[in-house]
Design a protein around this motif. Structure first.
Motif: not given
Length: 192
Positions: A119-123
């Protein structure tokens, strides 16, 4: 010097080929470009050096440009030899000659499980993205959903939805098309 002679021969073949494709005799083309048929024949057969002041009217008469008539015959304008660009857990090969050519960038990607896709890599960025899985299984995080895309399948989605891409149960190879915003977001900002 050899390259010059090769290009000279290619230009001569192009002139003859274009003339014959139009069904024109030497006399017909010579009249259109204001050369004598014997001079044109010697140009086509290599018995006369081709001068620039002759090529311009020949190209015009044949309905082509001087650039097209004298462009190189090697395969460098056709074959792309991509170089790998390595990032932790991901290798990218650009398959477009230039980034964002015609508004899109085509790339082959190999993603390993070492590359995080949480989730922290969502762009999020404007546009749409498309990819097809060549081998393995891709894990596409799309908003709150996790979508598994297997070999032979493709995915297309709005990039206004938060998204990230990773490998599922082993490496995955994909062919992807990015618009300008996607290319800038995913390829320029790839983890170093």
């Amino acid at each position: 010097m050899t390259q010059e002679l090769d290009l000279d021969a290619v230009v001569r073949r192009r002139i003859r080929g274009l003339r014959l494709a139009r069904g024109w005799s030497l006399d017909a083309l010579a009249a259109r470009c204001r050369l004598s048929p014997s001079n044109l024949s010697r140009i086509e057969t290599g018995h006369r050096r081709i001068a620039l002041d002759q090529l311009v009217p020949i190209a015009r008469a044949l309905g082509t440009t001087l650039d097209q008539l004298v462009e190189s015959a090697d395969d460098e304008d056709v074959v792309i030899r991509p170089l790998p660009c390595d990032h932790p857990g991901m290798t990218v090969w650009l398959l477009s000659r230039e980034r964002s050519l015609h508004g899109v960038t085509v790339a082959k990607m190999r993603i390993t499980p070492e590359r995080p896709a949480g989730p922290e890599d969502l762009k999020v960025h404007p546009g749409r993205e498309w990819f097809t899985v060549l081998s393995g299984t891709a894990r596409l995080l799309l908003g709150e959903r996790t979508v598994l895309v297997e070999a032979g399948d493709a995915a297309e989605f709005s990039t206004m939805t938060p998204h990230a891409l990773g490998a599922h149960d082993g490496p995955v190879e994909l062919l992807t098309i990015f618009d300008h915003d996607g290319e800038r977001s995913h390829l320029h900002d790839a983890p170093a």
